[in-house]
Design a protein around this motif. Sequence first.
Motif: not given
Length: 430
Positions: A31-50, A207-215
């Motif tokens: 839906q964006s008319e201008k070039p943009t990256l998308i980002r992830t917003r995680y439900a977990c706000k505090q990182l639990d390092v395994k 794969e998507g390069g920089a556009k892939n949030v997983a990358r």
Amino acid sequence: MKDFTPTAYTLVSVATGREFDDEGWLLDDKQSEKPTLIRTRYACKQLDVKPEEYGIYRFADWLPIRRMLHGSSAPVTYKSQGLASHLGLENLYITFNGYFPAIGANMTTCSFKETEAYSVCARVNEEERRILVVASAGNTARAFAKVCSENHIPLLLSVPADNLDALWFEEPLDPCVKLICAEKGGDYFDAIHLSNLALRSDRFYPEGGAKNVARRDGMGTTVLSAATTIGRIPDYYFQAVGSGTGAIAAWEANMRLIEDGRYGSNLMKLMVSQNAPFVPMHDAWRVDSREMLPYDEDKARRDVEIIDAKVLSNRKPPYGLAGGLYDALKATGGEMLVATNAQGSKARRLFLDLEGVDLHPAAGIAVASLIKAVGEGKIDKDAVVMLNITGGGEQLFKKDKTLWYLKPDHIFPLNPNPEEVIRKVESMFA
């Protein structure tokens, strides 16, 4: 691997702030008319390092993944003694991505591209029947080939023929991994063009390069490693860049750590560098241009031939779009630096002497830039500095090993016939 519940997250458009669900493999905000990256917003706000046994999935709370794959390793951060003393820095931390068992670093492709591959491939739906396509200058291809081979994920790689020596492996790959090349004289941009032609077939997906949030979030684990080891967000972040994706990822990880609340509230100053004479992002940044400046195609190819750090040769980086490197540098008060082949080589020798392990050329450019920045008085001696070593230990890993090299199934001209490309790549996976 341990039982795992897929990570809960939504996607957000950097340009508009619109939040939406990930429908499986979204790379853009439709839906964006201008070039943009998308980002992830995680439900977990505090990182639990395994625990360490989880590899990169120690940071699974902030990775957009459906599962955990076998064989991963996480970046390792340690406080430098040798290089730090040489530079007069009291708090230099090295985040090492590569093979250096003495410090617990076990990335057998010897590159931080493993952080991308294990995250991206873990985002892939296990029911996916199309073939993943990855274009690379070398290290990314090696990482994705390893991960896809070991986890039986069909993969088509596109790499410049001049960079085939980067496709070395400890053992033969699973036949699910195939390779096409742009002929000698081509560069990373030519490999991207070739992969885009293959993607005209509906049997393949990008794969998507920089556009892939997983990358990006996979690469961001370097900063998560540093902050959770140090106990705070660093003041400075040094890395050599080809596309700038790693630096964008560092900025994004930094903002998540601020929201976490336990690691400080500062934005790291991004200190990113390119290998002269191939410095298109530096040239744009120097004149404060969001848009890349004109760069003659033949000159660009010649400049790529000159530089030692071939992986830093992206002619179409995610620089000016919303959330790209220009925005990252602006937000953090960052700088774009330059180092020559000679400076990079000297820095690599110094690092080997002082820290005990060999470096990839790109990492040498980052070390050279740190040396220059310290010499120019840009870094206070007590500042907390993160040096992202994006590749190293290759000589150490290869010692006394007989290597296997991936050979291309097809080599195409720099201006290939699109129909021929589609026909040949489809036949490779018949």
